[in-house]
Scaffold this motif. Structure first.
Motif, PDB file in Angstrom:
ATOM      1  N   ARG A   1     -67.312  57.088 -33.661  1.00 26.57           N
ATOM      2  CA  ARG A   1     -66.306  56.229 -33.033  1.00 26.57           C
ATOM      3  C   ARG A   1     -65.411  55.493 -34.036  1.00 26.57           C
ATOM      4  O   ARG A   1     -64.232  55.250 -33.766  1.00 26.57           O
ATOM      5  CB  ARG A   1     -67.002  55.215 -32.124  1.00 26.57           C
ATOM      6  CG  ARG A   1     -66.076  54.475 -31.174  1.00 26.57           C
ATOM      7  CD  ARG A   1     -66.870  53.612 -30.203  1.00 26.57           C
ATOM      8  NE  ARG A   1     -67.797  54.399 -29.429  1.00 26.57           N
ATOM      9  CZ  ARG A   1     -67.457  55.090 -28.341  1.00 26.57           C
ATOM     10  NH1 ARG A   1     -66.202  55.079 -27.938  1.00 26.57           N
ATOM     11  NH2 ARG A   1     -68.357  55.780 -27.676  1.00 26.57           N
ATOM     12  N   LYS A   2     -65.941  55.156 -35.193  1.00 22.22           N
ATOM     13  CA  LYS A   2     -65.163  54.401 -36.178  1.00 22.22           C
ATOM     14  C   LYS A   2     -64.422  55.285 -37.178  1.00 22.22           C
ATOM     15  O   LYS A   2     -63.731  54.788 -38.060  1.00 22.22           O
ATOM     16  CB  LYS A   2     -66.079  53.428 -36.931  1.00 22.22           C
ATOM     17  CG  LYS A   2     -66.670  52.333 -36.031  1.00 22.22           C
ATOM     18  CD  LYS A   2     -67.515  51.355 -36.841  1.00 22.22           C
ATOM     19  CE  LYS A   2     -68.093  50.256 -35.953  1.00 22.22           C
ATOM     20  NZ  LYS A   2     -68.911  49.303 -36.729  1.00 22.22           N
ATOM     21  N   GLU A   3     -64.564  56.605 -37.030  1.00 16.28           N
ATOM     22  CA  GLU A   3     -63.918  57.532 -37.953  1.00 16.28           C
ATOM     23  C   GLU A   3     -62.418  57.630 -37.677  1.00 16.28           C
ATOM     24  O   GLU A   3     -61.969  57.524 -36.521  1.00 16.28           O
ATOM     25  CB  GLU A   3     -64.534  58.936 -37.824  1.00 16.28           C
ATOM     26  CG  GLU A   3     -66.000  59.016 -38.194  1.00 16.28           C
ATOM     27  CD  GLU A   3     -66.217  58.933 -39.696  1.00 16.28           C
ATOM     28  OE1 GLU A   3     -65.245  59.178 -40.446  1.00 16.28           O
ATOM     29  OE2 GLU A   3     -67.351  58.614 -40.108  1.00 16.28           O
TER      30      GLU A   3
ATOM     31  N   HIS B   1     -71.956  68.451 -32.984  1.00 11.59           N
ATOM     32  CA  HIS B   1     -72.940  67.397 -32.698  1.00 11.59           C
ATOM     33  C   HIS B   1     -72.541  66.686 -31.401  1.00 11.59           C
ATOM     34  O   HIS B   1     -72.363  65.464 -31.378  1.00 11.59           O
ATOM     35  CB  HIS B   1     -73.022  66.396 -33.861  1.00 11.59           C
ATOM     36  CG  HIS B   1     -73.430  66.986 -35.164  1.00 11.59           C
ATOM     37  ND1 HIS B   1     -72.522  67.534 -36.051  1.00 11.59           N
ATOM     38  CD2 HIS B   1     -74.663  67.165 -35.732  1.00 11.59           C
ATOM     39  CE1 HIS B   1     -73.165  67.988 -37.115  1.00 11.59           C
ATOM     40  NE2 HIS B   1     -74.462  67.792 -36.951  1.00 11.59           N
ATOM     41  N   MET B   2     -72.418  67.461 -30.344  1.00 10.15           N
ATOM     42  CA  MET B   2     -71.898  66.923 -29.080  1.00 10.15           C
ATOM     43  C   MET B   2     -72.770  65.812 -28.501  1.00 10.15           C
ATOM     44  O   MET B   2     -72.298  64.965 -27.760  1.00 10.15           O
ATOM     45  CB  MET B   2     -71.766  68.054 -28.051  1.00 10.15           C
ATOM     46  CG  MET B   2     -70.690  69.076 -28.388  1.00 10.15           C
ATOM     47  SD  MET B   2     -69.013  68.442 -28.236  1.00 10.15           S
ATOM     48  CE  MET B   2     -68.818  68.444 -26.470  1.00 10.15           C
ATOM     49  N   ASP B   3     -74.048  65.817 -28.839  1.00 10.00           N
ATOM     50  CA  ASP B   3     -74.952  64.794 -28.290  1.00 10.00           C
ATOM     51  C   ASP B   3     -74.939  63.513 -29.118  1.00 10.00           C
ATOM     52  O   ASP B   3     -75.663  62.564 -28.810  1.00 10.00           O
ATOM     53  CB  ASP B   3     -76.376  65.341 -28.212  1.00 10.00           C
ATOM     54  CG  ASP B   3     -76.891  65.853 -29.554  1.00 10.00           C
ATOM     55  OD1 ASP B   3     -76.047  66.114 -30.440  1.00 10.00           O
ATOM     56  OD2 ASP B   3     -78.111  65.996 -29.704  1.00 10.00           O
ATOM     57  N   GLU B   4     -74.101  63.452 -30.163  1.00 16.22           N
ATOM     58  CA  GLU B   4     -74.060  62.262 -31.012  1.00 16.22           C
ATOM     59  C   GLU B   4     -72.631  61.767 -31.224  1.00 16.22           C
ATOM     60  O   GLU B   4     -72.296  61.255 -32.292  1.00 16.22           O
ATOM     61  CB  GLU B   4     -74.698  62.569 -32.384  1.00 16.22           C
ATOM     62  CG  GLU B   4     -76.119  63.087 -32.306  1.00 16.22           C
ATOM     63  CD  GLU B   4     -76.652  63.470 -33.671  1.00 16.22           C
ATOM     64  OE1 GLU B   4     -76.171  62.909 -34.675  1.00 16.22           O
ATOM     65  OE2 GLU B   4     -77.535  64.345 -33.742  1.00 16.22           O
ATOM     66  N   LEU B   5     -71.799  61.912 -30.221  1.00 20.41           N
ATOM     67  CA  LEU B   5     -70.381  61.575 -30.389  1.00 20.41           C
ATOM     68  C   LEU B   5     -70.170  60.105 -30.733  1.00 20.41           C
ATOM     69  O   LEU B   5     -69.218  59.756 -31.436  1.00 20.41           O
ATOM     70  CB  LEU B   5     -69.608  61.931 -29.116  1.00 20.41           C
ATOM     71  CG  LEU B   5     -69.506  63.423 -28.770  1.00 20.41           C
ATOM     72  CD1 LEU B   5     -68.675  63.617 -27.507  1.00 20.41           C
ATOM     73  CD2 LEU B   5     -68.887  64.205 -29.918  1.00 20.41           C
TER      74      LEU B   5
ATOM     75  N   GLU C   1     -57.830  60.734 -31.320  1.00 18.15           N
ATOM     76  CA  GLU C   1     -57.103  61.998 -31.198  1.00 18.15           C
ATOM     77  C   GLU C   1     -58.067  63.158 -30.971  1.00 18.15           C
ATOM     78  O   GLU C   1     -57.828  64.028 -30.132  1.00 18.15           O
ATOM     79  CB  GLU C   1     -56.270  62.243 -32.465  1.00 18.15           C
ATOM     80  CG  GLU C   1     -55.589  63.595 -32.544  1.00 18.15           C
ATOM     81  CD  GLU C   1     -54.461  63.772 -31.536  1.00 18.15           C
ATOM     82  OE1 GLU C   1     -53.881  64.870 -31.508  1.00 18.15           O
ATOM     83  OE2 GLU C   1     -54.173  62.816 -30.786  1.00 18.15           O
ATOM     84  N   ALA C   2     -59.181  63.149 -31.707  1.00 15.97           N
ATOM     85  CA  ALA C   2     -60.175  64.215 -31.546  1.00 15.97           C
ATOM     86  C   ALA C   2     -60.763  64.205 -30.139  1.00 15.97           C
ATOM     87  O   ALA C   2     -60.924  65.254 -29.506  1.00 15.97           O
ATOM     88  CB  ALA C   2     -61.282  64.061 -32.589  1.00 15.97           C
ATOM     89  N   MET C   3     -61.048  63.023 -29.610  1.00 15.27           N
ATOM     90  CA  MET C   3     -61.602  62.914 -28.264  1.00 15.27           C
ATOM     91  C   MET C   3     -60.595  63.365 -27.216  1.00 15.27           C
ATOM     92  O   MET C   3     -60.957  64.012 -26.225  1.00 15.27           O
ATOM     93  CB  MET C   3     -62.039  61.471 -27.990  1.00 15.27           C
ATOM     94  CG  MET C   3     -63.364  61.097 -28.623  1.00 15.27           C
ATOM     95  SD  MET C   3     -64.753  62.103 -28.021  1.00 15.27           S
ATOM     96  CE  MET C   3     -64.788  61.636 -26.292  1.00 15.27           C
TER      97      MET C   3
END
Length: 422
Positions: free
Chosen positions: A195-197, A187-191, A202-204
Motif C-alpha cells: 500500500r505504501k509503495e 502475491h495476490m493474497d498479500e496486497l 495506479e497498479a490497483m
C-alpha cells in the motif's frame, strides 16, 4: 467520391440530439431495444415495435440458409446478416498469423484452444500431449505463452495470476506501476503490504480492470453478431453501403393525445427527440460506413486494411476521437469477405496523430536496414521511435510490437545474421 461533407446544421443536430440520447448511439444493434427501454417506459406517447419479433432465420432466404447461393454477392452478404461467433471461432481466426507460423506451433495452439475451460483457462494435460506428439515441455510452454498476444487477453493462462500477467502486458501503465503490479499479481493474497509503495494506486486501478475469468464475455455458447452496415461490391455497379435497418425497432407516437398540457407537450417533445436519435444513429453510422469504404477501398476489393486513425474520422465529423470511438463500439460491418467489427478498420492511436500501425511499420523498416554486426536493441529502437514521432513510450511496448511482427530480439538476430539466416 463516397465521402459526403457534413453540414453545420447536421453537426449541430448530431451534437444536441446524441448528447441527450448517447446510449442509443453507443449500443449494439442487438441491444438497441434495451437501450431505448428507459425512455419508452417513462413516456406514454411512445409505442415501440421490436425489430426482433420474427426469428432471425426467418429473415434469411431458404436458399441461403441451406447453401444454395450461386454467384450472388448480395445474397451472400444477406446470409451474413446474423452470425454466431463462439470464443473458439474467434481464437481460430487468430492462430493462422505470425504468432504461430510453424506446424508445431499451430499444433500446440490448437491443443490449447481445444482444452480451454468455459472461463478461458487452459486445463489440458500438457504432459500427455507432449509425450504423444514428441514435443518437450519447454517447447510447449514457449508456444503457449504466445497467447499473451491473443484476444481476449488472458486466454490460455493456467491460473488467475498468470491470466492477470497476460493482461498486464497490454495495459496502459507506466514502468514504475508496471513493475509493482507484476509483483502484486504474484502475491495476490498479500496486497496490503504494497500500500505504501510508489505506484500502488495506479497498479490497483489497472489490476482492478482485468477480467476474471478472461472469457467472461463468452460464457454463453455464442454471441449474436448483427451488423449495422452491409457493404455490397458489385462488379458493374461498384461498392454500395447499406444500413441494416430491417433490425431497427420502429417508433410510433400516439397522435390521439390532443390535450394541451405541459406534461403532454414535454412527452411529445421527448418522443420526437427519440425518433431523431434513431435517425441520427443511422445517419452517423452510414457516414462512417461511407468513409471506411473510401479509406479502406483496397480491402473491399481483396486487399489489406490500411492504417486509419479515429482522429481522421473525428475531424470529418467535428467531434472528439473518443466520441467516434463510442459510436463504432460494438458495431459490425458485413461484406463479401465476412463480418468485421468496425474498430478493426482503425489502428489504435498512440496519440492523436500516430497509430500503432505506423510504429510497427517503422520498427520493421529499422530492423530491415540495421547493421548485421550490431543489431538494434529494444532501447535503441525506442529512442529512434521517440525521436521520429515525438512521442513518449516504454520499452515494453516496443518489445510487444517486435514480437507481434515476429522479429527476434537483438542478440538472437545477431546469431541469425552470423548463420546467414535473415
Amino acid at each position: 467520391m463516397l465521402r459526403v461533407k457534413t453540414s453545420v446544421e447536421l453537426k449541430n443536430k448530431l451534437s444536441n440530439t446524441l448528447r441527450n440520447w448517447l446510449p442509443i448511439l453507443q449500443s449494439s444493434l442487438s441491444d438497441l431495444g434495451e437501450a431505448m427501454a428507459p425512455f419508452v417506459e417513462s413516456n406514454p406517447l411512445i409505442d415501440i415495435k421490436s425489430g426482433y419479433e420474427e426469428s432471425f432465420e426467418s429473415r434469411i432466404p431458404k436458399k441461403i440458409q441451406y447453401g444454395y447461393v450461386q454467384n450472388s454477392h448480395s445474397e451472400a452478404i444477406e446470409a451474413l446478416t446474423v452470425q454466431h461467433k463462439s470464443l473458439f471461432d474467434i481464437l481460430e481466426e487468430q492462430i493462422d498469423g505470425s504468432l504461430f507460423p510453424t506446424p508445431v506451433s499451430q499444433l500446440i495452439a490448437k491443443h490449447v484452444i481445444e482444452n480451454l475451460d468455459e472461463g478461458g483457462y487452459y486445463e489440458g494435460d500438457c504432459d500427455v500431449f507432449c509425450r504423444n506428439e514428441g514435443i518437450t515441455l519447454e517447447q510447449f510452454e514457449k508456444i503457449r505463452l504466445r497467447f499473451i498476444h491473443v484476444e481476449p487477453v488472458g486466454i490460455g493462462a493456467k491460473s488467475v495470476s498468470e491470466s492477470f500477467l497476460f493482461q498486464l502486458e497490454s495495459a496502459d501503465i507506466d514502468d514504475t506501476a508496471y513493475s509493482l503490479a507484476r509483483e502484486m499479481i504474484t502475491h495476490m493474497d498479500e496486497l496490503g503490504r504494497y500500500r505504501k509503495e510508489e505506484g500502488f494506486d495506479e497498479a490497483m486501478r489497472v489490476i482492478g480492470s482485468f477480467k476474471n475469468p478472461p472469457a467472461i464475455d463468452f460464457l454463453e455458447d455464442s454471441q449474436q453478431v448483427i451488423p449495422d452496415l452491409m457493404i455490397y461490391n458489385d462488379p458493374d455497379e461498384g461498392i454500395e453501403v447499406r444500413l441494416n435497418d430491417r433490425y431497427y425497432p420502429s417508433v410510433s407516437i400516439d397522435a390521439e393525445y390532443r390535450v394541451d398540457h405541459p406534461f403532454v407537450r414535454e412527452k411529445f417533445k421527448e418522443a420526437k427527440s427519440l425518433v431523431d436519435a434513431l435517425e441520427m444513429r443511422k445517419a452517423t453510422l452510414y457516414k462512417v460506413g461511407l468513409m471506411i469504404v473510401e479509406y479502406q477501398y483496397d480491402f473491399f476489393i481483396g486487399g489489406a486494411i490500411k492504417p486509419l486513425t479515429l482522429k481522421t474520422l473525428a475531424d470529418e465529423f467535428g467531434h472528439n476521437p473518443s466520441t467516434i470511438s463510442r459510436a463504432i463500439a460494438n458495431k459490425y460491418i458485413a461484406c463479401d469477405r465476412g463480418i468485421y467489427p468496425m474498430k478493426d478498420f482503425f489502428t489504435t492511436a498512440i496519440d492523436e496523430d500516430v497509430s500503432n500501425a505506423a510504429i510497427k511499420d517503422y520498427v520493421a523498416e529499422l530492423v530491415r536496414n540495421e547493421s548485421h554486426k550490431k543489431p538494434l536493441s529494444d532501447m535503441k529502437l525506442l529512442e529512434m521511435i521517440q525521436d521520429k514521432f515525438k512521442i513518449t513510450m516504454v520499452r515494453r511496448t516496443i518489445a510487444k510490437y517486435r514480437k507481434q511482427l515476429n522479429i527476434a530480439g537483438s542478440s538472437e538476430r545477431k546469431q541469425l545474421y552470423l548463420l546467414g539466416r535473415t
